[in-house]
Design an enzyme around this catalytic site. Structure first.
Site, PDB file in Angstrom:
ATOM      1  N   SER A  56       9.334  13.967 -43.151  1.00 34.82           N
ATOM      2  CA  SER A  56       9.668  13.525 -44.439  1.00 34.82           C
ATOM      3  C   SER A  56      10.565  12.216 -44.224  1.00 34.82           C
ATOM      4  O   SER A  56      10.851  12.089 -42.854  1.00 34.82           O
ATOM      5  CB  SER A  56      10.544  14.363 -45.084  1.00 34.82           C
ATOM      6  OG  SER A  56      11.809  14.679 -44.447  1.00 34.82           O
ATOM      7  N   ASP A  93       5.433  12.678 -44.895  1.00 39.49           N
ATOM      8  CA  ASP A  93       5.227  13.674 -45.971  1.00 39.49           C
ATOM      9  C   ASP A  93       6.040  12.798 -47.113  1.00 39.49           C
ATOM     10  O   ASP A  93       7.258  12.109 -46.777  1.00 39.49           O
ATOM     11  CB  ASP A  93       6.036  14.813 -45.609  1.00 39.49           C
ATOM     12  CG  ASP A  93       6.010  15.987 -46.586  1.00 39.49           C
ATOM     13  OD1 ASP A  93       4.993  16.030 -47.442  1.00 39.49           O
ATOM     14  OD2 ASP A  93       6.713  16.989 -46.576  1.00 39.49           O
ATOM     15  N   HIS A  94       5.333  12.789 -48.179  1.00 40.23           N
ATOM     16  CA  HIS A  94       6.143  12.195 -49.608  1.00 40.23           C
ATOM     17  C   HIS A  94       6.567  10.773 -49.236  1.00 40.23           C
ATOM     18  O   HIS A  94       7.701  10.371 -49.663  1.00 40.23           O
ATOM     19  CB  HIS A  94       7.165  13.159 -49.947  1.00 40.23           C
ATOM     20  CG  HIS A  94       6.948  14.397 -50.443  1.00 40.23           C
ATOM     21  ND1 HIS A  94       6.243  14.561 -51.863  1.00 40.23           N
ATOM     22  CD2 HIS A  94       6.892  15.641 -50.004  1.00 40.23           C
ATOM     23  CE1 HIS A  94       6.179  15.889 -51.779  1.00 40.23           C
ATOM     24  NE2 HIS A  94       6.189  16.438 -50.704  1.00 40.23           N
ATOM     25  N   GLU A 145      -1.226  11.708 -54.498  1.00 37.41           N
ATOM     26  CA  GLU A 145      -0.753  13.079 -55.499  1.00 37.41           C
ATOM     27  C   GLU A 145      -1.101  12.483 -56.898  1.00 37.41           C
ATOM     28  O   GLU A 145      -0.690  11.619 -57.359  1.00 37.41           O
ATOM     29  CB  GLU A 145       0.615  13.400 -55.087  1.00 37.41           C
ATOM     30  CG  GLU A 145       1.020  14.438 -56.097  1.00 37.41           C
ATOM     31  CD  GLU A 145       2.252  15.246 -55.536  1.00 37.41           C
ATOM     32  OE1 GLU A 145       2.563  15.317 -54.188  1.00 37.41           O
ATOM     33  OE2 GLU A 145       2.894  15.849 -56.287  1.00 37.41           O
ATOM     34  N   HIS A 189       8.461  23.017 -54.679  1.00 40.52           N
ATOM     35  CA  HIS A 189       9.037  22.845 -53.241  1.00 40.52           C
ATOM     36  C   HIS A 189      10.399  23.765 -53.188  1.00 40.52           C
ATOM     37  O   HIS A 189      11.066  24.051 -54.238  1.00 40.52           O
ATOM     38  CB  HIS A 189       9.385  21.338 -53.260  1.00 40.52           C
ATOM     39  CG  HIS A 189       8.299  20.610 -53.026  1.00 40.52           C
ATOM     40  ND1 HIS A 189       7.984  19.555 -53.757  1.00 40.52           N
ATOM     41  CD2 HIS A 189       7.587  20.264 -51.800  1.00 40.52           C
ATOM     42  CE1 HIS A 189       7.231  18.940 -53.424  1.00 40.52           C
ATOM     43  NE2 HIS A 189       6.798  19.623 -51.902  1.00 40.52           N
ATOM     44  N   ASN A 265       1.065  22.875 -46.915  1.00 43.12           N
ATOM     45  CA  ASN A 265       2.453  22.456 -46.425  1.00 43.12           C
ATOM     46  C   ASN A 265       3.269  23.495 -46.707  1.00 43.12           C
ATOM     47  O   ASN A 265       3.687  24.186 -47.717  1.00 43.12           O
ATOM     48  CB  ASN A 265       2.877  21.297 -47.515  1.00 43.12           C
ATOM     49  CG  ASN A 265       2.188  19.946 -47.425  1.00 43.12           C
ATOM     50  OD1 ASN A 265       1.221  19.683 -46.642  1.00 43.12           O
ATOM     51  ND2 ASN A 265       2.674  18.950 -47.807  1.00 43.12           N
ATOM     52  N   SER A 268       9.986  25.262 -46.352  1.00 42.26           N
ATOM     53  CA  SER A 268      11.037  26.019 -46.500  1.00 42.26           C
ATOM     54  C   SER A 268      10.958  27.473 -45.921  1.00 42.26           C
ATOM     55  O   SER A 268      12.157  27.940 -45.227  1.00 42.26           O
ATOM     56  CB  SER A 268      11.235  26.328 -48.001  1.00 42.26           C
ATOM     57  OG  SER A 268      11.418  25.281 -48.681  1.00 42.26           O
TER      58      SER A 268
HETATM   59  P1  13P Z   1       8.065  24.190 -49.139  1.00 42.95           P
HETATM   60  O1  13P Z   1       9.322  24.025 -49.707  1.00 42.95           O
HETATM   61  O2  13P Z   1       7.529  25.206 -50.478  1.00 42.95           O
HETATM   62  O3  13P Z   1       7.975  24.768 -47.957  1.00 42.95           O
HETATM   63  O4  13P Z   1       6.948  23.004 -49.491  1.00 42.95           O
HETATM   64  C1  13P Z   1       6.963  22.183 -48.353  1.00 42.95           C
HETATM   65  C2  13P Z   1       6.350  20.829 -48.641  1.00 42.95           C
HETATM   66  O5  13P Z   1       5.615  20.711 -49.657  1.00 42.95           O
HETATM   67  C3  13P Z   1       6.369  19.567 -47.903  1.00 42.95           C
HETATM   68  O6  13P Z   1       5.710  18.503 -48.527  1.00 42.95           O
HETATM   69  O1  G3H Z   2       8.709  18.491 -49.721  1.00 40.46           O
HETATM   70  C1  G3H Z   2       9.767  18.167 -48.874  1.00 40.46           C
HETATM   71  C2  G3H Z   2       9.831  18.470 -47.630  1.00 40.46           C
HETATM   72  O2  G3H Z   2      10.114  20.070 -47.509  1.00 40.46           O
HETATM   73  C3  G3H Z   2      10.951  17.768 -46.701  1.00 40.46           C
HETATM   74  O3  G3H Z   2      12.396  18.042 -47.304  1.00 40.46           O
HETATM   75  O4  G3H Z   2      13.183  15.558 -47.513  1.00 40.46           O
HETATM   76  O5  G3H Z   2      14.440  17.788 -47.063  1.00 40.46           O
HETATM   77  O6  G3H Z   2      13.027  16.640 -45.267  1.00 40.46           O
HETATM   78  P1  G3H Z   2      13.320  16.918 -46.787  1.00 40.46           P
HETATM   79 ZN    ZN Z   3       5.914  18.564 -50.569  1.00 43.82          ZN
END
Ligand code: 13P
Ligand code: G3H
Ligand code: ZN
Length: 320
Positions: A56, A93-94, A145, A189, A265, A268
């Site tokens: 991320s 990611d994101h 997305e 999430h 993904n 958590s």
């Molecule tokens: P979780 O928080 O359910 O593990 O999802 C992670 C995620 O989507 C990261 O992009």
């Molecule tokens: O979807 C988000 C991921 O779980 C990443 O989380 O931005 O706290 O690293 P973070």
């Molecule tokens: Zn995500």
């Protein structure tokens, strides 16, 4: 500019094509530090699974962009040393801006997500298409997305999801040229997804409608942690104070992985596993102050979790 191919990484294109044909999904595990990376790579080598190392923007700031590049290269070499050259993708990611995606590509990422889901439809299309145009020059794959997942607020309810509208997906994919699409069908999430007693439900009916509109197109599920109740109990047993919560049932994820979902993904659940591992050592051995003595067991617990996910949820074992 470092091209990911110099690091021994691959993009996601071929992995997704095989996953769709084979009825399984590629694990996308988030990492921020060495122990998480060791757990991911050793679990995936042992189960013979391809893997997506997911970073991320917060993780990138935490770990440092230059170190990350060498960590990803190290992951490839570590897998070989462990005995199997599994395909490894380094994925943003994101990503929320064109500039961030561009910078990651320049630092060796083989895949990026541009998450324009919070913008209106036309802005999402425009931003995603801009990233695709740049990324494809370097053979980097792009995830977009459509639809908004519920947040991580305490009282998240299923009604708060903005589900992906199947009638939009074909136009979005065509206009943006994106390689895969994250959709919102009931996952969310974080570690506090649903209260005990609620009935989490992945909307497989929406998934199947999307699949009919874009047959064979790679679909991604975010927010796919299951919040294992034994791990939450262990955290609380060893001094933690996590509130009761449930996640996405693993059998529903398995069903999704058997269809067009080819990337799942999970972040958590890994955070929970590591926390349980560290807490146990702190409570049982309060005299301990060597980080290897608490991070080591936490890393082992994380590896076990990932092996379970690969084998029992994603079905990507023996596909490397
Ligand atoms: P979780 O928080 O359910 O593990 O999802 C992670 C995620 O989507 C990261 O992009
Ligand atoms: O979807 C988000 C991921 O779980 C990443 O989380 O931005 O706290 O690293 P973070
Ligand atoms: Zn995500």
């Amino acid at each position: 500019m470092t091209n990911y191919k110099e690091l021994g990484l691959v993009n996601s294109r071929e992995l997704f094509a095989k996953a769709i044909k084979g009825g399984y999904a590629i694990p996308a595990f988030n990492f921020n530090n060495m122990e998480q990376l060791q757990a991911i790579v050793s679990a995936c080598v042992e189960t013979k699974s391809p893997v997506i190392l997911q970073v991320s923007s917060g993780a990138r700031k935490y770990a440092n962009q230059t170190l990350l590049r060498y960590m990803a290269q190290g992951a490839v070499e570590y897998a070989k040393e462990l005995g199997l050259n599994i395909p490894i993708v380094l994925h943003l990611d994101h990503g929320d801006t064109f500039e961030l995606c561009k910078s990651c590509i320049e630092y060796g990422f083989s895949s990026v997500m541009i998450d324009g889901s919070h913008h209106d439809y036309n802005k999402n299309v425009e931003l995603t298409a801009q990233v695709v145009e740049y990324a494809h020059k370097f053979d980097v794959t792009v995830e977009g997305e459509l639809g908004v997942l519920a947040g991580i607020e305490d009282d998240v309810k299923a009604e708060q999801h903005t589900y992906t509208q199947p009638e939009e997906v074909e136009d979005f994919v065509k206009k943006t040229g994106v390689d895969s699409l994250a959709i919102s069908i009931g996952t969310s999430h974080g570690a506090f997804k649903f209260k005990p007693g609620q009935k989490p439900e992945i909307r497989l009916d929406i998934l199947s409608e999307i699949e009919q509109r874009i047959p064979g197109f790679p679909i991604v599920l975010h927010g796919a942690s299951s919040v294992p109740q034994d791990i939450v109990a262990e955290i609380n047993q060893y001094g933690g104070k996590l509130k009761d919560s449930i996640g996405i049932p693993e059998d529903q994820l398995r069903a999704a992985a058997k269809s067009a979902v080819c990337k799942i993904n999970i972040d958590s659940d890994g955070r929970l596993a590591m926390t349980a591992g560290v807490r146990k050592v702190f409570i049982e051995h309060p005299e301990e102050f060597d980080p290897r003595k608490y991070l080591g067991p936490a890393r082992d617990k994380l590896k076990q979790l990932y092996m379970h996910k690969v084998t029992n949820v994603l079905g990507s074992d023996n596909k490397a």
